[in-house]
Design a protein around this motif. Structure first.
Motif, PDB file in Angstrom:
ATOM      1  N   UNK A   1      66.835  34.924  22.311  1.00 52.07           N
ATOM      2  CA  UNK A   1      67.186  36.109  23.165  1.00 52.07           C
ATOM      3  C   UNK A   1      67.078  34.927  24.505  1.00 52.07           C
ATOM      4  N   UNK A   2      67.952  33.701  24.674  1.00 53.08           N
ATOM      5  CA  UNK A   2      67.805  32.826  25.055  1.00 53.08           C
ATOM      6  C   UNK A   2      68.879  32.534  25.958  1.00 53.08           C
ATOM      7  N   UNK A   3      69.766  33.224  27.276  1.00 46.76           N
ATOM      8  CA  UNK A   3      71.543  32.825  26.701  1.00 46.76           C
ATOM      9  C   UNK A   3      72.035  34.015  28.097  1.00 46.76           C
ATOM     10  N   UNK A   4      72.777  33.965  29.121  1.00 48.84           N
ATOM     11  CA  UNK A   4      73.684  34.945  29.116  1.00 48.84           C
ATOM     12  C   UNK A   4      74.767  34.352  29.013  1.00 48.84           C
ATOM     13  N   UNK A   5      76.145  35.219  29.082  1.00 45.28           N
ATOM     14  CA  UNK A   5      77.177  35.145  28.331  1.00 45.28           C
ATOM     15  C   UNK A   5      78.228  34.711  29.638  1.00 45.28           C
ATOM     16  N   UNK A   6      79.213  33.759  29.361  1.00 48.75           N
ATOM     17  CA  UNK A   6      80.332  33.239  30.269  1.00 48.75           C
ATOM     18  C   UNK A   6      82.165  33.917  29.124  1.00 48.75           C
ATOM     19  N   UNK A   7      82.660  34.780  29.811  1.00 46.90           N
ATOM     20  CA  UNK A   7      83.863  34.507  29.340  1.00 46.90           C
ATOM     21  C   UNK A   7      84.847  34.660  30.690  1.00 46.90           C
ATOM     22  N   UNK A   8      85.886  34.857  29.197  1.00 43.89           N
ATOM     23  CA  UNK A   8      87.813  34.917  29.484  1.00 43.89           C
ATOM     24  C   UNK A   8      88.310  36.155  28.626  1.00 43.89           C
ATOM     25  N   UNK A   9      88.354  37.511  28.947  1.00 40.26           N
ATOM     26  CA  UNK A   9      88.879  38.208  27.650  1.00 40.26           C
ATOM     27  C   UNK A   9      90.696  37.854  27.688  1.00 40.26           C
ATOM     28  N   UNK A  10      90.640  37.555  26.506  1.00 44.66           N
ATOM     29  CA  UNK A  10      92.008  37.229  25.993  1.00 44.66           C
ATOM     30  C   UNK A  10      93.120  38.497  26.044  1.00 44.66           C
ATOM     31  N   UNK A  11      94.676  38.295  24.906  1.00 42.57           N
ATOM     32  CA  UNK A  11      94.556  39.202  24.296  1.00 42.57           C
ATOM     33  C   UNK A  11      94.409  39.991  23.942  1.00 42.57           C
ATOM     34  N   UNK A  12      93.486  40.186  22.378  1.00 44.63           N
ATOM     35  CA  UNK A  12      92.366  40.918  21.787  1.00 44.63           C
ATOM     36  C   UNK A  12      91.474  41.734  22.651  1.00 44.63           C
ATOM     37  N   UNK A  13      91.779  41.324  24.436  1.00 48.63           N
ATOM     38  CA  UNK A  13      89.942  42.500  24.511  1.00 48.63           C
ATOM     39  C   UNK A  13      89.219  42.507  24.299  1.00 48.63           C
ATOM     40  N   UNK A  14      88.273  41.106  22.331  1.00 47.76           N
ATOM     41  CA  UNK A  14      87.272  41.164  22.542  1.00 47.76           C
ATOM     42  C   UNK A  14      86.003  41.778  23.333  1.00 47.76           C
ATOM     43  N   UNK A  15      86.217  41.305  24.506  1.00 45.59           N
ATOM     44  CA  UNK A  15      84.844  41.201  24.990  1.00 45.59           C
ATOM     45  C   UNK A  15      84.727  42.742  25.887  1.00 45.59           C
ATOM     46  N   UNK A  16      85.986  42.859  26.520  1.00 43.09           N
ATOM     47  CA  UNK A  16      85.626  44.341  27.112  1.00 43.09           C
ATOM     48  C   UNK A  16      85.087  45.199  25.134  1.00 43.09           C
ATOM     49  N   UNK A  17      85.472  44.988  24.143  1.00 42.38           N
ATOM     50  CA  UNK A  17      85.172  45.898  22.765  1.00 42.38           C
ATOM     51  C   UNK A  17      84.053  46.133  22.977  1.00 42.38           C
ATOM     52  N   UNK A  18      83.470  44.489  22.475  1.00 44.14           N
ATOM     53  CA  UNK A  18      82.060  44.500  22.551  1.00 44.14           C
ATOM     54  C   UNK A  18      81.308  45.229  23.896  1.00 44.14           C
ATOM     55  N   UNK A  19      81.087  44.889  24.966  1.00 41.55           N
ATOM     56  CA  UNK A  19      80.309  45.550  26.229  1.00 41.55           C
ATOM     57  C   UNK A  19      80.461  46.841  26.145  1.00 41.55           C
ATOM     58  N   UNK A  20      81.515  47.768  24.963  1.00 45.96           N
ATOM     59  CA  UNK A  20      81.397  49.327  25.762  1.00 45.96           C
ATOM     60  C   UNK A  20      80.985  49.490  24.114  1.00 45.96           C
ATOM     61  N   UNK A  21      80.117  48.636  23.342  1.00 48.94           N
ATOM     62  CA  UNK A  21      79.110  49.180  21.907  1.00 48.94           C
ATOM     63  C   UNK A  21      78.250  48.125  22.280  1.00 48.94           C
ATOM     64  N   UNK A  22      76.987  48.832  21.572  1.00 50.72           N
ATOM     65  CA  UNK A  22      75.890  48.082  20.803  1.00 50.72           C
ATOM     66  C   UNK A  22      75.148  46.991  19.768  1.00 50.72           C
TER      67      UNK A  22
END
Length: 337
Positions: free
Chosen positions: A306-327
Motif C-alpha cells: 500500500x506504499x508507493x506511487x507509480x511512475x511510468x511511460x506507456x509503450x506500444x501495448x498501452x498497458x498503463x492506459x488499459x490498467x488506469x481504465x479499470x479497477x
C-alpha cells in the motif's frame, strides 16, 4: 567597459534568508532544466547574480526593471547552430558587449512562482574561446572560463555520456558503484547481490562525466498478468543521481524514455517521490502500487502493498492506459524492483 546607466541607481534591497534563497534558486534551476533540456546543442547552463551571492531579495518601491524582486540570471553556452526558443522575449537593455550581435539577452517576467523574472543570456560556441570576448565577458561579470573570479553555479554541462550494460556483463567497479549509490540513498539493507536480485538481461544505464559515474538507473524485465493476458514490460529501478543538482538525473531519465520509444516497451516503477519524474517526462499515479498483487511463485500466496506511487511511460501495448481504465488487479512475479 562602463556599467550600464540603468544598473547605477537600483533601489535599496532587503535580502531574503539564505534558506529562502536556496529554495528559490533550486526551483529556478529545475524550471530552467525542465524548459531547455535535454538538448544536445546546449553545452553548459550557469546561474550567476544575487541568487548565488546570497544577495537575492526584494527592492524598495518602485522596484527595478519593472519588478519588486531580484531576478535569476542564467548564462547558456550553446552550439553555433542552436535555435533560441520562441517563447523567450528579447531583452533590449541586455547589452554587455559592444558588438550587438553578441548580445543575445532574453527576459521573461514572473517566470518563477509567478513573481520572479528570469534573464537568459546566450553565448555561442565560436565565442567561448575567443580571448577578446572572454575578457569583455569577465569585465561585466560573465564567467567565461573555468578559472573565472565570478561566483557561479553550473547547473548543467554537456560533457556527459551514457553507457548501457546488461546485468550479466557488469564489472565489479560498476556493481560497487550501484551498491554504493543504493546504500548512500536508502541504507545498508538495500545492498544487492546482482546474480540473486537481478535478471541477467536487466539493463543498467550509467551517465558519466569523463570517467566518473554521476547518475544511475536500471530497467528490469518484468512479466505482468492483467485481465488474463501476459505483458512483458521493463521495471524502472535504482534511479539515483550520484551528483545532484547538475541535470544528470534528467539526462538518465531522458535516455530510458528514449529506450521505450525505440523498443516500444512500457516502463513502470514505484516511488515515494514522483515530483521529479513528472517534471522529466514520466507519467505518475498516486498510490498506484495498490493495484498490483505479488504472487509468490512457490506458495502462490498473494501479497499486497500500500506504499508507493507509480511512475511510468506507456509503450506500444498501452498497458498503463488499459490498467488506469479499470479497477481490476494486476499480478506481478517480482515483489520489489
Amino acid at each position: 567597459m562602463k556599467t550600464e546607466k540603468h544598473l547605477e541607481s537600483r533601489p535599496k534591497k532587503t535580502f531574503f534568508s539564505p534558506r529562502t534563497i536556496k529554495r528559490l534558486k533550486d526551483k529556478a534551476a529545475e524550471r530552467i532544466k525542465e524548459k531547455f533540456l535535454p538538448n544536445n546543442k546546449i553545452i553548459k547552463i550557469v546561474l550567476i547574480g544575487g541568487s548565488v551571492k546570497n544577495s537575492f531579495g526584494k527592492y524598495d518601491s518602485p522596484g527595478f526593471r519593472g519588478s519588486l524582486y531580484s531576478d535569476f540570471d542564467f548564462i547558456i553556452f550553446v552550439k553555433d547552430n542552436y535555435k533560441i526558443p520562441k517563447w523567450l522575449k528579447k531583452e533590449p537593455m541586455g547589452k554587455p558587449f559592444p558588438d550587438d550581435k553578441l548580445n543575445l539577452a532574453y527576459r521573461n517576467k514572473k517566470f518563477i512562482d509567478k513573481k520572479y523574472d528570469i534573464e537568459v543570456f546566450f553565448i555561442k560556441e565560436k565565442n567561448i574561446k575567443n580571448k577578446k570576448i572572454q575578457k569583455l565577458g569577465e569585465m561585466v561579470g560573465i564567467p567565461m572560463t573555468k578559472k573565472s573570479r565570478h561566483k557561479n553555479w553550473i547547473i548543467y554541462e554537456k560533457d556527459v555520456k551514457i553507457e548501457i550494460v546488461k546485468n550479466k556483463n557488469l564489472t565489479k567497479t560498476e556493481k560497487d558503484a550501484i551498491n554504493k549509490a543504493r546504500v548512500d540513498d536508502w541504507g545498508e539493507k538495500n545492498r544487492r547481490d546482482f546474480k540473486k536480485h537481478y535478471e541477467p538481461d536487466t539493463l543498467w544505464f550509467f551517465v558519466k562525466k569523463g570517467k566518473k559515474i554521476v547518475s544511475i538507473g536500471g530497467l528490469r524485465p518484468i512479466k505482468i498478468k492483467y485481465l488474463g493476458k501476459t505483458y512483458n514490460i521493463k521495471g524502472i529501478c535504482s534511479t539515483i543521481s550520484v551528483v545532484r543538482m547538475k541535470g544528470y538525473g534528467r539526462v538518465m531519465v531522458a535516455f530510458i524514455i528514449n529506450y521505450s520509444r525505440k523498443t516500444g516497451k512500457t516502463l513502470l516503477g514505484f516511488t515515494g517521490k514522483t515530483e521529479f519524474f513528472k517534471k522529466v517526462g514520466l507519467g505518475t499515479k498516486k498510490d498506484f502500487i495498490k493495484r498490483f498483487v505479488y504472487v509468490n511463485p512457490k506458495t502462490k500466496e498473494k501479497i499486497y502493498d500500500s506504499d508507493g506511487d507509480g511512475i511510468y511511460y506507456d509503450g506500444k501495448d498501452k498497458l498503463i492506459s488499459k490498467i488506469l481504465k479499470t479497477k481490476s488487479p494486476v499480478y506481478i512475479g517480482v515483489e520489489h524492483w
